[in-house]
Design an enzyme around this catalytic site. Structure first.
Site, PDB file in Angstrom:
ATOM      1  CB  SER A 174      -0.970  -0.001   1.181  1.00 33.85           C
ATOM      2  OG  SER A 174      -1.890  -1.045   1.022  1.00 33.85           O
ATOM      3  CE  LYS A 223      -7.785  -6.244   6.054  1.00 34.69           C
ATOM      4  NZ  LYS A 223      -8.155  -6.910   4.811  1.00 34.69           N
ATOM      5  CD  GLU A 259     -25.870  -0.838   4.096  1.00 35.45           C
ATOM      6  OE1 GLU A 259     -25.925   0.165   3.376  1.00 35.45           O
ATOM      7  OE2 GLU A 259     -26.461  -1.907   3.848  1.00 35.45           O
ATOM      8  CG  ASP A 318     -10.517  -5.996   1.491  1.00 37.87           C
ATOM      9  OD1 ASP A 318      -9.622  -5.387   0.881  1.00 37.87           O
ATOM     10  OD2 ASP A 318     -10.370  -6.455   2.637  1.00 37.87           O
ATOM     11  N   GLY A 372     -12.508 -17.573   4.760  1.00 43.31           N
ATOM     12  CA  GLY A 372     -11.711 -16.727   5.653  1.00 43.31           C
ATOM     13  C   GLY A 372     -12.111 -15.265   5.536  1.00 43.31           C
ATOM     14  CB  ALA A 397     -10.070 -12.773   1.303  1.00 43.08           C
ATOM     15  CE1 TYR A 456      -2.325  -9.422  -3.136  1.00 46.03           C
ATOM     16  CE2 TYR A 456       0.002  -9.449  -3.733  1.00 46.03           C
ATOM     17  CZ  TYR A 456      -1.000  -9.257  -2.795  1.00 46.03           C
ATOM     18  OH  TYR A 456      -0.666  -8.919  -1.505  1.00 46.03           O
TER      19      TYR A 456
HETATM   20  N1  LIG Z   1      -6.160  -9.587  -4.077  1.00 46.22           N
HETATM   21  C1  LIG Z   1      -6.378  -9.033  -2.909  1.00 46.22           C
HETATM   22  O1  LIG Z   1      -6.521  -7.808  -2.782  1.00 46.22           O
HETATM   23  C2  LIG Z   1      -6.482  -9.898  -1.684  1.00 46.22           C
HETATM   24  C3  LIG Z   1      -7.064  -9.384  -0.520  1.00 46.22           C
HETATM   25  C4  LIG Z   1      -7.163 -10.211   0.593  1.00 46.22           C
HETATM   26  C5  LIG Z   1      -6.662 -11.499   0.547  1.00 46.22           C
HETATM   27  N2  LIG Z   1      -6.082 -11.952  -0.595  1.00 46.22           N
HETATM   28  C6  LIG Z   1      -5.573 -13.335  -0.664  1.00 46.22           C
HETATM   29  O2  LIG Z   1      -6.609 -14.208  -0.282  1.00 46.22           O
HETATM   30  C7  LIG Z   1      -6.094 -15.354   0.364  1.00 46.22           C
HETATM   31  C8  LIG Z   1      -6.843 -15.618   1.651  1.00 46.22           C
HETATM   32  O3  LIG Z   1      -6.710 -14.534   2.543  1.00 46.22           O
HETATM   33  P1  LIG Z   1      -7.571 -14.464   3.900  1.00 46.22           P
HETATM   34  O4  LIG Z   1      -7.220 -13.188   4.535  1.00 46.22           O
HETATM   35  O5  LIG Z   1      -9.000 -14.780   3.658  1.00 46.22           O
HETATM   36  O6  LIG Z   1      -6.916 -15.660   4.745  1.00 46.22           O
HETATM   37  P2  LIG Z   1      -7.595 -16.526   5.913  1.00 46.22           P
HETATM   38  O7  LIG Z   1      -8.625 -15.734   6.634  1.00 46.22           O
HETATM   39  O8  LIG Z   1      -6.456 -17.103   6.669  1.00 46.22           O
HETATM   40  O9  LIG Z   1      -8.349 -17.731   5.124  1.00 46.22           O
HETATM   41  C9  LIG Z   1      -7.611 -18.695   4.446  1.00 46.22           C
HETATM   42  C10 LIG Z   1      -8.551 -19.568   3.624  1.00 46.22           C
HETATM   43  O10 LIG Z   1      -7.737 -20.483   2.855  1.00 46.22           O
HETATM   44  C11 LIG Z   1      -8.169 -21.830   3.149  1.00 46.22           C
HETATM   45  N3  LIG Z   1      -7.026 -22.747   3.053  1.00 46.22           N
HETATM   46  C12 LIG Z   1      -5.748 -22.533   3.459  1.00 46.22           C
HETATM   47  N4  LIG Z   1      -4.989 -23.606   3.195  1.00 46.22           N
HETATM   48  C13 LIG Z   1      -5.797 -24.536   2.608  1.00 46.22           C
HETATM   49  C14 LIG Z   1      -5.603 -25.843   2.092  1.00 46.22           C
HETATM   50  N5  LIG Z   1      -4.397 -26.430   2.133  1.00 46.22           N
HETATM   51  N6  LIG Z   1      -6.653 -26.472   1.535  1.00 46.22           N
HETATM   52  C15 LIG Z   1      -7.873 -25.888   1.484  1.00 46.22           C
HETATM   53  N7  LIG Z   1      -8.148 -24.653   1.950  1.00 46.22           N
HETATM   54  C16 LIG Z   1      -7.109 -23.979   2.510  1.00 46.22           C
HETATM   55  C17 LIG Z   1      -8.723 -21.750   4.556  1.00 46.22           C
HETATM   56  O11 LIG Z   1      -9.525 -22.871   4.789  1.00 46.22           O
HETATM   57  P3  LIG Z   1      -9.822 -23.385   6.288  1.00 46.22           P
HETATM   58  O12 LIG Z   1     -10.880 -22.475   6.840  1.00 46.22           O
HETATM   59  O13 LIG Z   1     -10.266 -24.759   6.085  1.00 46.22           O
HETATM   60  O14 LIG Z   1      -8.510 -23.285   7.039  1.00 46.22           O
HETATM   61  C18 LIG Z   1      -9.487 -20.418   4.460  1.00 46.22           C
HETATM   62  O15 LIG Z   1     -10.711 -20.601   3.788  1.00 46.22           O
HETATM   63  C19 LIG Z   1      -4.603 -15.089   0.536  1.00 46.22           C
HETATM   64  O16 LIG Z   1      -3.932 -15.760  -0.507  1.00 46.22           O
HETATM   65  C20 LIG Z   1      -4.473 -13.594   0.339  1.00 46.22           C
HETATM   66  O17 LIG Z   1      -3.228 -13.209  -0.197  1.00 46.22           O
HETATM   67  C21 LIG Z   1      -5.998 -11.184  -1.713  1.00 46.22           C
END
Ligand SMILES: NC(=O)c1ccc[n+]([C@@H]2O[C@H](COP(=O)([O-])OP(=O)(O)OC[C@H]3O[C@@H](n4cnc5c(N)ncnc54)[C@H](OP(=O)(O)O)[C@@H]3O)[C@@H](O)[C@H]2O)c1
Length: 285
Positions: A22, A71, A83, A107, A133, A135, A226
């Site tokens: 950022s 967050k 909202e 987001d 999760g 995201a 990304y």
């Molecule tokens: N492009 C963007 O602007 C942006 C923004 C935010 C996040 N992201 C990306 O989104 C991803 C998730 O972020 P988050 O903040 O949501 O993380 P998080 O809250 O830790 O959630 C992780 C998610 O991945 C799943 N997971 C992890 N390892 C796994 C595996 N081996 N098999 C199956 N499911 C698995 C988890 O499942 P369980 O619940 O079963 O553990 C959960 O649903 C990251 O890669 C992050 O870089 C991108």
């Protein structure tokens, strides 16, 4: 750049914060529009969050982003919520207005804008989303808000999927499923759009979420990861003639929405994207 007594200060708080893109993206945006503003990273330990937020307020910092792990917990230190932020219980952007701190979550809107930029409209679409999760919460909410016909959510940890389903079910048609090959195979057949919000595909050697040879031909497949720019999921989808979108657009647009909340000006999207591409992939196209 020239810093004067009038220079506005913006920033990001997180722990850790060193990895954040950022500062690079927002600094490029301020510069592009010749705004008298700086954007700096602040590493804030969880136990010091309260002091940090009141410090930012006392110093009249004009706005700041919030990243992991603050967050959710930041909310109790803010004066008002949008909202979206209230529904999600998570804030990634704060604006200072007349001494009050207002929390937003950009987001989801960033995600939808990134799809629109690629010509993908969500209204009336049947969406299959992997992940439950942080995201997934913002992305799922945004998909329903944008008019998705229904959202099928698949997650490895079923309890987590259940909690997300209960929340998102207040906004639209949501069904939840465990991550099982035969279940996914059935769900794939009725999907117009597949979205991966899990972290699977970020690292080399990650397992596959499901059998990617089963991706239907010609649909839209989005991965919010990304880096790398093309995950194994996107690679397989591309080979099937699908429209593929990675997470760079979401990253840029969530920042662009924050920029617009703070400045009231249209964000210089292509400049923001260019600096991120150079930083992440060593190229600007
Ligand atoms: N492009 C963007 O602007 C942006 C923004 C935010 C996040 N992201 C990306 O989104 C991803 C998730 O972020 P988050 O903040 O949501 O993380 P998080 O809250 O830790 O959630 C992780 C998610 O991945 C799943 N997971 C992890 N390892 C796994 C595996 N081996 N098999 C199956 N499911 C698995 C988890 O499942 P369980 O619940 O079963 O553990 C959960 O649903 C990251 O890669 C992050 O870089 C991108």
């Amino acid at each position: 750049m020239k810093i004067t007594g009038k220079t506005a200060v913006y920033g990001i708080i997180g722990y850790p914060v060193k990895h954040s893109l950022s500062p690079l993206m927002q600094t490029a945006a301020f510069k592009e529009l010749s705004l008298d503003a700086v954007y700096v990273p602040f590493e804030v330990k969880p136990e010091e969050l309260k002091e940090a937020v009141s410090g930012l307020k006392a110093l009249s910092v004009k706005g700041f982003n919030i990243t992991v792990p603050h967050k959710e917990r930041v909310i109790e230190h803010l004066d008002f919520l949008s909202e979206d932020a209230e529904f999600l219980g998570a804030v990634n952007t704060v604006k200072e207005e007349e001494g009050k701190l207002i929390g937003y979550n950009t987001d989801g809107e960033g995600f939808i804008r990134s799809l629109k930029e690629e010509g993908v409209e969500v209204e009336g679409k049947k969406v299959l989303m992997f992940g439950a999760g942080g995201a997934a919460k913002a992305v799922g909410y945004a998909l329903l808000k944008a008019g998705a016909k229904f959202l099928n959510v698949v997650n490895r940890n079923f309890q987590r999927a259940k909690a997300l389903g209960e929340l998102l079910g207040k906004r639209g048609n949501v069904l939840i499923y465990p991550l099982k090959e035969n279940t996914v195979e059935v769900l794939l057949k009725e999907a117009d759009v597949i979205v991966n919000t899990t972290s699977v595909g970020m690292k080399e050697g990650d397992p596959y979420l499901f059998d990617y040879s089963k991706i239907p031909k010609g649909i839209t497949v989005v991965d919010i990861i990304y880096n790398p720019p093309e995950t194994p999921l996107l690679k397989a989808a591309k080979e099937k003639g699908c429209k593929v979108i990675n997470g760079l657009g979401m990253l840029v647009h969530q920042g662009a929405v924050a920029f617009e909340i703070w400045t009231g000006k249209r964000a210089p999207i292509s400049k923001m994207k260019k600096v991120l591409k150079e930083e992440l992939y060593g190229r600007s196209t």
